[in-house]
Motif scaffolding. Structure first.
Motif, PDB file in Angstrom:
ATOM      1  N   GLU A  32       0.672  -1.004  -0.132  1.00 20.93           N
ATOM      2  CA  GLU A  32      -0.046  -0.020  -0.609  1.00 20.93           C
ATOM      3  C   GLU A  32       0.557   1.192  -0.213  1.00 20.93           C
ATOM      4  O   GLU A  32       0.258   2.419  -0.529  1.00 20.93           O
ATOM      5  CB  GLU A  32      -1.092  -0.221   1.076  1.00 20.93           C
ATOM      6  CG  GLU A  32      -1.620  -0.983   1.070  1.00 20.93           C
ATOM      7  CD  GLU A  32      -2.994  -0.883   0.012  1.00 20.93           C
ATOM      8  OE1 GLU A  32      -3.004   0.360  -0.070  1.00 20.93           O
ATOM      9  OE2 GLU A  32      -2.815  -2.093  -0.565  1.00 20.93           O
ATOM     10  N   ALA A  33       1.763   0.821   0.633  1.00 22.68           N
ATOM     11  CA  ALA A  33       2.756   2.075   0.862  1.00 22.68           C
ATOM     12  C   ALA A  33       3.713   2.096  -0.765  1.00 22.68           C
ATOM     13  O   ALA A  33       3.174   3.738  -0.421  1.00 22.68           O
ATOM     14  CB  ALA A  33       3.994   2.155   2.257  1.00 22.68           C
ATOM     15  N   ALA A  34       3.523   1.541  -1.656  1.00 29.44           N
ATOM     16  CA  ALA A  34       4.386   1.076  -2.828  1.00 29.44           C
ATOM     17  C   ALA A  34       3.403   2.304  -3.337  1.00 29.44           C
ATOM     18  O   ALA A  34       3.744   2.720  -4.272  1.00 29.44           O
ATOM     19  CB  ALA A  34       4.696   0.547  -3.338  1.00 29.44           C
ATOM     20  N   ARG A  35       2.059   2.292  -3.472  1.00 30.36           N
ATOM     21  CA  ARG A  35       1.245   2.182  -3.614  1.00 30.36           C
ATOM     22  C   ARG A  35       0.908   4.043  -3.713  1.00 30.36           C
ATOM     23  O   ARG A  35       0.344   4.942  -4.701  1.00 30.36           O
ATOM     24  CB  ARG A  35      -0.292   1.633  -3.841  1.00 30.36           C
ATOM     25  CG  ARG A  35      -0.514   0.428  -4.499  1.00 30.36           C
ATOM     26  CD  ARG A  35      -1.250  -0.842  -3.820  1.00 30.36           C
ATOM     27  NE  ARG A  35      -2.252   0.196  -4.454  1.00 30.36           N
ATOM     28  CZ  ARG A  35      -4.070   0.572  -3.635  1.00 30.36           C
ATOM     29  NH1 ARG A  35      -4.506  -0.588  -2.831  1.00 30.36           N
ATOM     30  NH2 ARG A  35      -4.538   1.180  -4.702  1.00 30.36           N
ATOM     31  N   PHE A  36       0.544   3.997  -2.355  1.00 32.57           N
ATOM     32  CA  PHE A  36       0.745   5.266  -2.301  1.00 32.57           C
ATOM     33  C   PHE A  36       1.810   6.885  -2.584  1.00 32.57           C
ATOM     34  O   PHE A  36       1.440   7.736  -3.504  1.00 32.57           O
ATOM     35  CB  PHE A  36       1.062   5.691  -0.790  1.00 32.57           C
ATOM     36  CG  PHE A  36       0.695   6.622   0.002  1.00 32.57           C
ATOM     37  CD1 PHE A  36      -0.733   6.916   0.399  1.00 32.57           C
ATOM     38  CD2 PHE A  36       1.040   7.658   0.248  1.00 32.57           C
ATOM     39  CE1 PHE A  36      -1.134   7.902   0.421  1.00 32.57           C
ATOM     40  CE2 PHE A  36       0.924   9.095   0.955  1.00 32.57           C
ATOM     41  CZ  PHE A  36      -0.138   9.439   0.979  1.00 32.57           C
ATOM     42  N   GLY A  37       2.933   5.865  -2.631  1.00 27.48           N
ATOM     43  CA  GLY A  37       3.980   6.743  -3.758  1.00 27.48           C
ATOM     44  C   GLY A  37       4.008   6.507  -5.155  1.00 27.48           C
ATOM     45  O   GLY A  37       3.846   7.843  -5.779  1.00 27.48           O
ATOM     46  N   ASN A  38       2.944   6.031  -6.076  1.00 30.65           N
ATOM     47  CA  ASN A  38       2.799   6.039  -7.266  1.00 30.65           C
ATOM     48  C   ASN A  38       1.475   7.140  -7.557  1.00 30.65           C
ATOM     49  O   ASN A  38       0.830   7.081  -8.562  1.00 30.65           O
ATOM     50  CB  ASN A  38       2.264   4.782  -7.891  1.00 30.65           C
ATOM     51  CG  ASN A  38       3.496   3.986  -7.748  1.00 30.65           C
ATOM     52  OD1 ASN A  38       4.563   4.567  -8.020  1.00 30.65           O
ATOM     53  ND2 ASN A  38       4.275   2.183  -7.855  1.00 30.65           N
ATOM     54  N   ARG A  42      -5.278   6.119  -2.080  1.00 34.58           N
ATOM     55  CA  ARG A  42      -6.525   5.119  -1.446  1.00 34.58           C
ATOM     56  C   ARG A  42      -5.132   4.133  -0.539  1.00 34.58           C
ATOM     57  O   ARG A  42      -4.557   3.245  -0.935  1.00 34.58           O
ATOM     58  CB  ARG A  42      -7.768   4.442  -2.501  1.00 34.58           C
ATOM     59  CG  ARG A  42      -8.340   5.774  -3.087  1.00 34.58           C
ATOM     60  CD  ARG A  42      -9.554   5.062  -3.583  1.00 34.58           C
ATOM     61  NE  ARG A  42     -10.268   4.789  -2.536  1.00 34.58           N
ATOM     62  CZ  ARG A  42     -11.415   3.864  -2.844  1.00 34.58           C
ATOM     63  NH1 ARG A  42     -11.879   3.826  -3.831  1.00 34.58           N
ATOM     64  NH2 ARG A  42     -12.394   3.298  -1.655  1.00 34.58           N
ATOM     65  N   PHE A  43      -6.167   3.285   1.068  1.00 38.18           N
ATOM     66  CA  PHE A  43      -5.250   2.308   1.588  1.00 38.18           C
ATOM     67  C   PHE A  43      -6.745   1.331   1.624  1.00 38.18           C
ATOM     68  O   PHE A  43      -8.107   1.659   2.067  1.00 38.18           O
ATOM     69  CB  PHE A  43      -5.099   3.117   2.827  1.00 38.18           C
ATOM     70  CG  PHE A  43      -4.893   1.998   3.715  1.00 38.18           C
ATOM     71  CD1 PHE A  43      -3.172   2.549   3.312  1.00 38.18           C
ATOM     72  CD2 PHE A  43      -5.283   1.238   4.214  1.00 38.18           C
ATOM     73  CE1 PHE A  43      -2.258   0.840   4.948  1.00 38.18           C
ATOM     74  CE2 PHE A  43      -4.623   0.515   5.277  1.00 38.18           C
ATOM     75  CZ  PHE A  43      -3.664  -0.129   5.028  1.00 38.18           C
ATOM     76  N   ASP A  44      -6.141   0.379   0.740  1.00 40.47           N
ATOM     77  CA  ASP A  44      -6.911  -0.415   1.060  1.00 40.47           C
ATOM     78  C   ASP A  44      -6.507  -2.106   1.411  1.00 40.47           C
ATOM     79  O   ASP A  44      -6.937  -2.681   1.448  1.00 40.47           O
ATOM     80  CB  ASP A  44      -7.728  -0.822  -0.739  1.00 40.47           C
ATOM     81  CG  ASP A  44      -8.432  -0.094  -1.320  1.00 40.47           C
ATOM     82  OD1 ASP A  44      -9.146   0.248  -0.608  1.00 40.47           O
ATOM     83  OD2 ASP A  44      -7.681   0.409  -2.703  1.00 40.47           O
TER      84      ASP A  44
END
Length: 292
Positions: A32-38, A42-44
């Motif tokens: 999720e942190a990696a997706r956040f960096g992209n 959202r946090f799923d």
């Protein structure tokens, strides 16, 4: 020797069984942190309350939701400001053309006066937008203190009364024990003014302000005898740049007053709600803890 190896193997198995859910949750949090960096805000991640890292995951979830809300708010603000500025700019361009070809001085003065009015409108928009942007900051800090609402509320009410329609009856009811209310007085003054101006815009004849201390909370209530706000529209009324009344010919404000009210009260740890007023119109009730 064999029993010792079996004992250590059993311990290793227990540790692995205990660590595996933790590794799984940490891996989910890492993804999720990696997706956040992209720039996926959202946090799923499905991390259960019994997980050791659940408090960390909830903190991350709140942070992601806050950033997602701020980005959406800033997008809405940028789009709305662009839209709001276009109309006065177009009028100013038209009036400049008229002034350049005006056959007489009075007609030129009229065009210049209209340009001045549009400049004032843009200035009001910028001021309101900056006020709202300040309240949307993540590092917002309040200047808290105790203030005498027995004199403050009537004074603000009287000020607004002289600035609205002369046929509006505006009154304030404040108990004697409201002489030490904890708040940021500058922001609460803005809250009351926005609520009063909003109420007077729709009221037929009467606007009533009341304040009370109840259940460990401060309650600031503004009632009017206008048409009221339908229940499905009550939450939308607090969104930035939203104006619910499209039936009136003249546009009033920019749809930021109630958004500023909502954010200010939230910063005080409270909430604001709309309901049916005993006067027949809308009731705005802002509540925040006595020890905010």
């Amino acid at each position: 020797m064999g029993l010792t190896l079996l004992f250590y193997a059993a311990i290793a198995l227990v540790i692995m069984i205990w660590i595996w859910p933790l590794r799984r949750d940490l891996r989910a949090l890492e993804n999720e942190a990696a997706r956040f960096g992209n720039r996926n805000w959202r946090f799923d991640a499905d991390i259960k309350p019994r997980s050791p890292i659940y408090p960390l995951a909830e903190t991350f979830r709140k942070m992601a939701a806050r950033i997602d809300g701020l980005i959406a708010s800033h997008k809405d603000m940028s789009n709305a400001v662009s839209h709001e500025i276009k109309t006065p700019l177009a009028r100013m361009q038209f009036e400049i053309e008229l002034a350049q070809h005006a056959p007489s001085a009075p007609e030129m003065k009229k065009s210049l006066a209209n340009i001045k009015t549009d400049i004032a409108a843009i200035n009001d928009l910028v001021t309101a937008t900056l006020d709202y942007a300040i309240l949307e900051r993540a590092d917002m800090s309040l200047n808290m203190g105790t203030h005498d609402f027995t004199t403050l509320i009537p004074a603000i009410t009287e000020y607004v009364k002289h600035d609205v329609r002369s046929d509006i009856q505006m009154s304030a009811d404040v108990p004697a024990d409201a002489d030490r209310v904890n708040c940021d007085v500058h922001l609460l003054e803005s809250v009351l003014k926005n609520l009063l101006y909003n109420a007077s815009r729709y009221a037929k004849r009467e606007v009533r302000v009341s304040f009370r201390l109840q259940g460990g909370k401060n309650q600031l209530i503004v009632d009017d005898d206008g048409p009221g706000i339908p229940e499905p529209d009550r939450m939308r009324a607090f969104e930035s740049f939203v104006q619910l009344d499209h039936t009136r010919g003249k546009k009033a404000g920019f749809g930021l007053g109630l958004a500023i009210v909502k954010r200010t009260i939230e910063w005080h740890g409270g909430e604001v709600a709309i309901s049916q007023s005993p006067l027949g119109g809308a009731r705005f009730c802002a509540t925040w803890p006595i020890k905010a």
